[in-house]
Design a protein around this motif. Structure first.
Motif, mmCIF file in Angstrom:
data_model
loop_
_atom_site.group_PDB
_atom_site.id
_atom_site.type_symbol
_atom_site.label_atom_id
_atom_site.label_comp_id
_atom_site.label_asym_id
_atom_site.label_seq_id
_atom_site.Cartn_x
_atom_site.Cartn_y
_atom_site.Cartn_z
ATOM 1 N N ASN A 110 101.244 22.316 169.779
ATOM 2 C CA ASN A 110 101.368 23.041 168.496
ATOM 3 C C ASN A 110 102.344 22.330 167.565
ATOM 4 O OD1 ASN A 110 99.572 24.984 169.349
ATOM 5 N ND2 ASN A 110 101.136 26.463 169.943
ATOM 6 N N LEU A 111 102.166 21.027 167.449
ATOM 7 C CA LEU A 111 103.078 20.218 166.651
ATOM 8 C C LEU A 111 103.026 20.582 165.167
ATOM 9 C CD1 LEU A 111 105.060 17.934 166.227
ATOM 10 C CD2 LEU A 111 103.160 16.306 166.412
ATOM 11 N N LEU A 112 101.806 20.732 164.620
ATOM 12 C CA LEU A 112 101.645 21.091 163.206
ATOM 13 C C LEU A 112 100.850 22.388 163.115
ATOM 14 C CD1 LEU A 112 100.684 17.597 161.666
ATOM 15 C CD2 LEU A 112 102.967 18.631 161.839
ATOM 16 N N VAL A 113 101.561 23.508 163.133
ATOM 17 C CA VAL A 113 100.901 24.808 162.994
ATOM 18 C C VAL A 113 100.518 24.987 161.528
ATOM 19 C CG1 VAL A 113 101.136 27.300 163.260
ATOM 20 C CG2 VAL A 113 102.191 25.764 164.931
ATOM 21 N N SER A 114 99.268 25.332 161.295
ATOM 22 C CA SER A 114 98.741 25.314 159.932
ATOM 23 C C SER A 114 97.952 26.572 159.614
ATOM 24 C CB SER A 114 97.839 24.081 159.741
ATOM 25 O OG SER A 114 98.527 22.900 160.105
ATOM 26 N N GLU A 115 97.761 26.785 158.322
ATOM 27 C CA GLU A 115 96.909 27.860 157.844
ATOM 28 C C GLU A 115 96.066 27.322 156.700
ATOM 29 O OE1 GLU A 115 99.962 30.070 154.728
ATOM 30 O OE2 GLU A 115 99.779 30.855 156.766
ATOM 31 N N PRO A 116 94.974 28.004 156.337
ATOM 32 C CA PRO A 116 94.094 27.483 155.288
ATOM 33 C C PRO A 116 94.828 27.326 153.953
ATOM 34 C CG PRO A 116 93.031 29.281 156.487
ATOM 35 C CD PRO A 116 94.466 29.266 156.918
ATOM 36 N N VAL A 123 87.156 24.049 149.755
ATOM 37 C CA VAL A 123 87.311 22.824 150.559
ATOM 38 C C VAL A 123 87.083 23.034 152.053
ATOM 39 C CG1 VAL A 123 88.858 21.738 148.909
ATOM 40 C CG2 VAL A 123 89.827 23.156 150.736
ATOM 41 N N GLY A 124 86.918 24.276 152.489
ATOM 42 C CA GLY A 124 86.623 24.511 153.897
ATOM 43 C C GLY A 124 87.858 24.442 154.789
ATOM 44 N N LEU A 125 87.744 23.719 155.887
ATOM 45 C CA LEU A 125 88.775 23.712 156.934
ATOM 46 C C LEU A 125 89.898 22.711 156.638
ATOM 47 C CD1 LEU A 125 86.378 23.962 160.010
ATOM 48 C CD2 LEU A 125 87.742 25.795 158.975
ATOM 49 N N VAL A 126 90.477 22.860 155.471
ATOM 50 C CA VAL A 126 91.650 22.074 155.084
ATOM 51 C C VAL A 126 92.859 23.005 155.170
ATOM 52 C CG1 VAL A 126 92.780 20.772 153.238
ATOM 53 C CG2 VAL A 126 90.303 20.573 153.588
ATOM 54 N N GLY A 127 93.926 22.520 155.780
ATOM 55 C CA GLY A 127 95.073 23.385 155.998
ATOM 56 C C GLY A 127 96.355 22.850 155.399
ATOM 57 N N ARG A 128 97.348 23.708 155.403
ATOM 58 C CA ARG A 128 98.704 23.297 155.036
ATOM 59 C C ARG A 128 99.626 23.648 156.195
ATOM 60 N NH1 ARG A 128 102.124 27.309 153.080
ATOM 61 N NH2 ARG A 128 101.193 29.400 152.944
ATOM 62 N N VAL A 129 100.630 22.839 156.412
ATOM 63 C CA VAL A 129 101.531 23.017 157.541
ATOM 64 C C VAL A 129 102.522 24.141 157.238
ATOM 65 C CG1 VAL A 129 103.266 21.916 159.005
ATOM 66 C CG2 VAL A 129 101.314 20.590 158.163
ATOM 67 N N VAL A 130 102.643 25.090 158.158
ATOM 68 C CA VAL A 130 103.596 26.185 157.990
ATOM 69 C C VAL A 130 104.710 26.139 159.038
ATOM 70 C CG1 VAL A 130 102.010 27.735 156.802
ATOM 71 C CG2 VAL A 130 102.068 27.736 159.296
ATOM 72 N N GLU A 131 104.482 25.422 160.142
ATOM 73 C CA GLU A 131 105.514 25.257 161.158
ATOM 74 C C GLU A 131 105.377 23.872 161.781
ATOM 75 O OE1 GLU A 131 105.452 28.263 164.174
ATOM 76 O OE2 GLU A 131 105.372 29.921 162.725
ATOM 77 N N VAL A 132 106.515 23.256 162.082
ATOM 78 C CA VAL A 132 106.537 21.965 162.767
ATOM 79 C C VAL A 132 107.334 22.126 164.056
ATOM 80 C CG1 VAL A 132 107.294 19.554 162.666
ATOM 81 C CG2 VAL A 132 106.386 20.661 160.612
ATOM 82 N N ASN A 133 106.764 21.696 165.170
ATOM 83 C CA ASN A 133 107.461 21.761 166.456
ATOM 84 C C ASN A 133 108.430 20.584 166.539
ATOM 85 O OD1 ASN A 133 108.341 21.929 169.087
ATOM 86 N ND2 ASN A 133 106.300 22.184 169.981
ATOM 87 N N ILE A 146 108.684 5.963 169.963
ATOM 88 C CA ILE A 146 108.492 6.210 168.538
ATOM 89 C C ILE A 146 107.329 7.188 168.387
ATOM 90 C CG2 ILE A 146 107.767 5.186 166.343
ATOM 91 C CD1 ILE A 146 109.111 2.577 167.251
ATOM 92 N N PRO A 147 107.551 8.380 167.814
ATOM 93 C CA PRO A 147 106.445 9.328 167.630
ATOM 94 C C PRO A 147 105.512 8.861 166.511
ATOM 95 C CG PRO A 147 108.605 10.431 167.581
ATOM 96 C CD PRO A 147 108.849 8.960 167.410
ATOM 97 N N VAL A 148 104.223 8.866 166.799
ATOM 98 C CA VAL A 148 103.204 8.499 165.808
ATOM 99 C C VAL A 148 102.267 9.695 165.672
ATOM 100 C CG1 VAL A 148 101.392 6.859 165.179
ATOM 101 C CG2 VAL A 148 103.366 6.080 166.520
ATOM 102 N N ILE A 149 102.289 10.343 164.513
ATOM 103 C CA ILE A 149 101.640 11.646 164.347
ATOM 104 C C ILE A 149 100.397 11.555 163.470
ATOM 105 C CG2 ILE A 149 101.950 14.014 163.533
ATOM 106 C CD1 ILE A 149 104.990 13.606 164.006
ATOM 107 N N ALA A 150 99.262 12.025 164.003
ATOM 108 C CA ALA A 150 98.020 12.142 163.236
ATOM 109 C C ALA A 150 97.957 13.541 162.641
ATOM 110 C CB ALA A 150 96.813 11.901 164.142
ATOM 111 N N PRO A 151 97.727 13.664 161.324
ATOM 112 C CA PRO A 151 97.794 14.966 160.661
ATOM 113 C C PRO A 151 96.548 15.836 160.816
ATOM 114 C CG PRO A 151 97.329 13.280 159.057
ATOM 115 C CD PRO A 151 97.508 12.560 160.363
ATOM 116 N N VAL A 152 96.334 16.298 162.029
ATOM 117 C CA VAL A 152 95.320 17.322 162.299
ATOM 118 C C VAL A 152 96.087 18.566 162.722
ATOM 119 C CG1 VAL A 152 93.284 17.973 163.628
ATOM 120 C CG2 VAL A 152 93.688 15.564 163.062
ATOM 121 N N GLY A 153 95.870 19.682 162.031
ATOM 122 C CA GLY A 153 96.656 20.878 162.291
ATOM 123 C C GLY A 153 95.971 21.841 163.238
ATOM 124 N N ILE A 154 96.759 22.777 163.783
ATOM 125 C CA ILE A 154 96.240 23.810 164.676
ATOM 126 C C ILE A 154 96.624 25.167 164.116
ATOM 127 C CG2 ILE A 154 98.322 23.752 166.143
ATOM 128 C CD1 ILE A 154 94.721 24.303 167.401
#
Length: 268
Positions: A110-116, A123-133, A146-154
């Motif tokens: 749950n690194l990037l917790v997101s909501e629509p 735009v459909g299933l596009v989100g914005r980040v509301v919490e970062v682990n 080194i953390p390398v993060i791909a921006p796909v939210g949950i």
């Protein structure tokens, strides 16, 4: 999103195509920084590679106000390209340069917790980040990776995925880690302006000045999405974004050493 400041870490955002094209010296500088106790947290994009893969698969795609219209089929490709192809290419290049990296997507832990986003009906299933682990990022860093993060939210339900704009994701990660400055690595030396008939890099510019320069045509063409993307990074604790060219020698080290290079975008 209440996090504590993380010492000796900085957040870097880069488009997937830009990172893939960077010289080995860029990653060697990154590895040298890590040996000196400065550890980058990387958030990357990958729009062109996603578009190319969608075309190959015959899946139609379109953009609405700069955001890719995303359904489940598009999202499958977004996750595959970002969390798979591009993320692991970056991890390999860092490893080749002599450092160790760990690839993550926003789904992991749950690194990037997101909501629509507000215009999800368009735009459909596009989100914005509301919490970062942040604890996960810090844990990876403490292990020496080194953390390398791909921006796909949950989503909060732990099941729904979201396509996240890499710039806003980078801003959210930087803010959560307590970072006031975020480094955006691009293929340009900064924001250019014609002064006395010669194009020069602006050392510092405010968000309001950027909008004014766009309105009168001083910033135009492909530079507009670059600067607007940088502006998207200025959120929460992030007070300034530094746009630099990844082809400049020791660019990351020079930025962290305080050298006046590239363009600083500040809130006001």
């Amino acid at each position: 999103m209440n996090g504590t400041a993380v010492a000796d870490k900085f957040v870097m955002k880069c488009g997937g195509s830009t990172l893939a094209a960077l010289p080995d010296a860029f990653f060697e500088d990154m590895a040298a920084l890590k040996r000196r106790g400065k550890l980058p947290v990387i958030v990357h994009g990958g729009g062109p590679a996603i578009s190319e893969t969608l075309t190959k698969l015959g899946i139609e795609t379109e953009f609405v106000n700069g955001l890719r219209k995303t359904n489940e089929a598009v999202l499958d490709v977004v996750e595959m390209v970002l969390a798979g192809q591009i993320n692991k290419l970056i991890v390999r290049r860092i490893g080749h340069a002599g450092a160790q990296a760990l690839g993550l997507s926003g789904l992991d832990g749950n690194l990037l917790v997101s909501e629509p986003v507000d215009n999800a009906h368009e735009v459909g299933l596009v989100g914005r980040v509301v919490e970062v682990n942040a604890a996960l990022v810090e844990g990876v860093a403490e292990l020496g990776y080194i953390p390398v993060i791909a921006p796909v939210g949950i989503g909060r339900d732990g099941m729904q995925r979201y396509n996240i704009n890499a710039d806003t994701a980078a801003g959210a990660v930087a803010s959560q880690l307590g970072t006031e400055r975020l480094v955006v690595v691009t293929d340009v030396p900064g924001i250019m302006k014609t002064i006395d008939g010669e194009k020069k890099v602006l050392p510092s510019v405010t968000v309001a000045e950027i909008e004014a320069m766009i309105a009168i045509g001083e910033i135009y063409g492909g530079m507009i999405p670059k600067v607007r993307a940088a502006i998207d990074c200025i959120q929460g604790r992030v007070r300034e974004v530094v746009i630099v060219s990844g082809t400049e020698p020791r660019i990351l080290s020079r930025v962290l050493e305080g050298e006046a290079i590239g363009t600083r975008i500040v809130r006001e």
